[in-house]
Design a protein around this motif. Structure first.
Motif, PDB file in Angstrom:
ATOM      1  N   ILE A  82      10.775   0.505   0.834  1.00 49.50           N
ATOM      2  CA  ILE A  82       9.777   0.796   1.822  1.00 49.50           C
ATOM      3  C   ILE A  82      10.335  -0.246   3.185  1.00 49.50           C
ATOM      4  O   ILE A  82      10.506  -1.236   2.938  1.00 49.50           O
ATOM      5  CB  ILE A  82       8.198   0.263   1.466  1.00 49.50           C
ATOM      6  CG1 ILE A  82       7.764   0.894   0.127  1.00 49.50           C
ATOM      7  CG2 ILE A  82       7.398   0.361   2.720  1.00 49.50           C
ATOM      8  CD1 ILE A  82       7.435   2.586   0.424  1.00 49.50           C
ATOM      9  N   ARG A  83      10.484   0.400   4.143  1.00 43.28           N
ATOM     10  CA  ARG A  83      10.689  -0.153   5.371  1.00 43.28           C
ATOM     11  C   ARG A  83       9.590  -0.018   6.447  1.00 43.28           C
ATOM     12  O   ARG A  83       9.304   1.202   6.598  1.00 43.28           O
ATOM     13  CB  ARG A  83      12.139   0.073   5.948  1.00 43.28           C
ATOM     14  CG  ARG A  83      12.489  -0.743   7.089  1.00 43.28           C
ATOM     15  CD  ARG A  83      13.616  -0.255   7.712  1.00 43.28           C
ATOM     16  NE  ARG A  83      14.723   0.238   6.731  1.00 43.28           N
ATOM     17  CZ  ARG A  83      15.792   0.956   7.227  1.00 43.28           C
ATOM     18  NH1 ARG A  83      16.316   0.703   8.454  1.00 43.28           N
ATOM     19  NH2 ARG A  83      16.640   1.222   6.296  1.00 43.28           N
ATOM     20  N   ARG A 108       6.059  15.907   1.128  1.00 39.10           N
ATOM     21  CA  ARG A 108       4.650  16.020   1.954  1.00 39.10           C
ATOM     22  C   ARG A 108       3.624  15.248   1.410  1.00 39.10           C
ATOM     23  O   ARG A 108       2.814  14.678   2.298  1.00 39.10           O
ATOM     24  CB  ARG A 108       4.388  17.559   2.204  1.00 39.10           C
ATOM     25  CG  ARG A 108       5.189  18.350   3.583  1.00 39.10           C
ATOM     26  CD  ARG A 108       4.459  19.612   3.569  1.00 39.10           C
ATOM     27  NE  ARG A 108       4.741  20.579   2.507  1.00 39.10           N
ATOM     28  CZ  ARG A 108       5.963  21.522   2.211  1.00 39.10           C
ATOM     29  NH1 ARG A 108       6.759  21.108   3.033  1.00 39.10           N
ATOM     30  NH2 ARG A 108       6.134  22.298   1.148  1.00 39.10           N
ATOM     31  N   GLN A 109       3.387  15.403   0.210  1.00 36.06           N
ATOM     32  CA  GLN A 109       2.446  14.803  -0.638  1.00 36.06           C
ATOM     33  C   GLN A 109       2.475  13.126  -0.413  1.00 36.06           C
ATOM     34  O   GLN A 109       1.776  12.384  -0.077  1.00 36.06           O
ATOM     35  CB  GLN A 109       2.322  15.116  -2.183  1.00 36.06           C
ATOM     36  CG  GLN A 109       1.020  14.565  -2.893  1.00 36.06           C
ATOM     37  CD  GLN A 109      -0.168  15.020  -2.047  1.00 36.06           C
ATOM     38  OE1 GLN A 109      -0.211  16.413  -1.929  1.00 36.06           O
ATOM     39  NE2 GLN A 109      -1.136  14.194  -1.980  1.00 36.06           N
ATOM     40  N   VAL A 110       3.771  12.785  -0.760  1.00 36.99           N
ATOM     41  CA  VAL A 110       4.130  11.198  -0.200  1.00 36.99           C
ATOM     42  C   VAL A 110       3.822  11.004   0.973  1.00 36.99           C
ATOM     43  O   VAL A 110       2.948   9.814   1.336  1.00 36.99           O
ATOM     44  CB  VAL A 110       5.613  10.913  -0.726  1.00 36.99           C
ATOM     45  CG1 VAL A 110       5.867   9.526  -0.118  1.00 36.99           C
ATOM     46  CG2 VAL A 110       5.892  11.206  -2.125  1.00 36.99           C
ATOM     47  N   ARG A 111       4.159  11.789   1.960  1.00 36.88           N
ATOM     48  CA  ARG A 111       3.761  11.331   3.614  1.00 36.88           C
ATOM     49  C   ARG A 111       2.301  11.274   3.684  1.00 36.88           C
ATOM     50  O   ARG A 111       2.001  10.359   4.260  1.00 36.88           O
ATOM     51  CB  ARG A 111       4.488  12.261   4.289  1.00 36.88           C
ATOM     52  CG  ARG A 111       4.238  11.875   5.786  1.00 36.88           C
ATOM     53  CD  ARG A 111       4.884  13.166   6.909  1.00 36.88           C
ATOM     54  NE  ARG A 111       4.102  14.358   6.613  1.00 36.88           N
ATOM     55  CZ  ARG A 111       4.745  15.423   6.526  1.00 36.88           C
ATOM     56  NH1 ARG A 111       5.997  15.532   6.689  1.00 36.88           N
ATOM     57  NH2 ARG A 111       3.781  16.360   6.377  1.00 36.88           N
ATOM     58  N   GLU A 112       1.525  12.179   3.114  1.00 37.78           N
ATOM     59  CA  GLU A 112       0.075  11.960   3.328  1.00 37.78           C
ATOM     60  C   GLU A 112      -0.636  10.976   2.646  1.00 37.78           C
ATOM     61  O   GLU A 112      -1.412  10.334   3.369  1.00 37.78           O
ATOM     62  CB  GLU A 112      -0.497  13.724   2.924  1.00 37.78           C
ATOM     63  CG  GLU A 112      -0.020  14.599   3.618  1.00 37.78           C
ATOM     64  CD  GLU A 112      -0.589  15.853   2.974  1.00 37.78           C
ATOM     65  OE1 GLU A 112      -1.294  16.076   2.104  1.00 37.78           O
ATOM     66  OE2 GLU A 112       0.080  16.928   3.480  1.00 37.78           O
ATOM     67  N   VAL A 127       6.637   3.625   9.246  1.00 45.86           N
ATOM     68  CA  VAL A 127       7.152   3.399   7.734  1.00 45.86           C
ATOM     69  C   VAL A 127       8.020   4.439   7.324  1.00 45.86           C
ATOM     70  O   VAL A 127       7.729   5.604   7.564  1.00 45.86           O
ATOM     71  CB  VAL A 127       5.733   3.265   7.136  1.00 45.86           C
ATOM     72  CG1 VAL A 127       5.985   3.004   5.664  1.00 45.86           C
ATOM     73  CG2 VAL A 127       4.675   2.426   7.432  1.00 45.86           C
ATOM     74  N   GLU A 128       9.097   3.702   6.637  1.00 51.27           N
ATOM     75  CA  GLU A 128      10.147   4.830   6.123  1.00 51.27           C
ATOM     76  C   GLU A 128       9.985   4.461   4.673  1.00 51.27           C
ATOM     77  O   GLU A 128       9.855   3.367   3.722  1.00 51.27           O
ATOM     78  CB  GLU A 128      11.300   4.262   6.564  1.00 51.27           C
ATOM     79  CG  GLU A 128      11.808   4.596   7.962  1.00 51.27           C
ATOM     80  CD  GLU A 128      13.081   4.216   8.421  1.00 51.27           C
ATOM     81  OE1 GLU A 128      14.106   4.123   7.541  1.00 51.27           O
ATOM     82  OE2 GLU A 128      13.279   3.721   9.458  1.00 51.27           O
ATOM     83  N   ALA A 165       0.827  -1.271   0.002  1.00 48.48           N
ATOM     84  CA  ALA A 165      -0.069  -0.009   0.105  1.00 48.48           C
ATOM     85  C   ALA A 165       0.943   1.279  -0.021  1.00 48.48           C
ATOM     86  O   ALA A 165       0.557   2.100  -0.646  1.00 48.48           O
ATOM     87  CB  ALA A 165      -0.930  -0.022   1.236  1.00 48.48           C
ATOM     88  N   ALA A 166       2.009   1.235   0.881  1.00 52.34           N
ATOM     89  CA  ALA A 166       2.886   2.409   1.156  1.00 52.34           C
ATOM     90  C   ALA A 166       3.564   2.557  -0.326  1.00 52.34           C
ATOM     91  O   ALA A 166       3.757   3.778  -0.943  1.00 52.34           O
ATOM     92  CB  ALA A 166       3.866   2.218   1.929  1.00 52.34           C
TER      93      ALA A 166
END
Length: 120
Positions: free
Chosen positions: A58-59, A87-91, A70-71, A12-13
């Motif tokens: 993704i970790r 910021r958009q990736v984080r959200e 999640v990193e 999902a990430a």
């Protein structure tokens, strides 16, 4: 949580991060690259068709409080602003993980750290 939950979160990430305009790719860690190479050699030696799932860049790990950390390691296009894309990736990743964990983990227990490893 089981390994399949971790894989669901990673998928999902990754999907959410890659869908953000400006993200060129996700950066795998050296350990991920070595593990993938070793698994391919092992699979070739066994002559099996067992698929190996890798989620590059993704970790994730479960926190002692029952949440998730999640990193996400991104490679961005050069024509994009790093802060805006990060910021958009984080959200988007946080929203995707929250949807993936519906009923299993409160949203406020999900933290997402975005690292920009390179700009192409």
């Amino acid at each position: 949580m089981t390994a399949s939950h971790r894989e669901d979160i990673q998928r999902a990430a990754a999907a959410a991060a890659l869908a953000v305009p400006g993200v060129a790719a996700l950066q795998p860690a050296l350990a991920d690259r070595l593990a993938l190479a070793a698994s391919r050699v092992y699979d070739a030696m066994r002559a099996c068709t067992v698929s190996h799932h890798e989620v590059a860049g993704i970790r994730c790990q479960q926190t002692p409080e029952g949440g998730w950390h999640v990193e996400v390691r991104c490679i961005l296009h050069a024509d994009r602003r790093v802060g805006v894309v990060a910021r958009q990736v984080r959200e988007d990743v946080r929203t995707a993980i929250a949807a993936s964990l519906t009923g299993r983990c409160p949203t406020e227990r999900v933290t997402v750290l975005v690292s920009v490893t390179r700009i192409d």
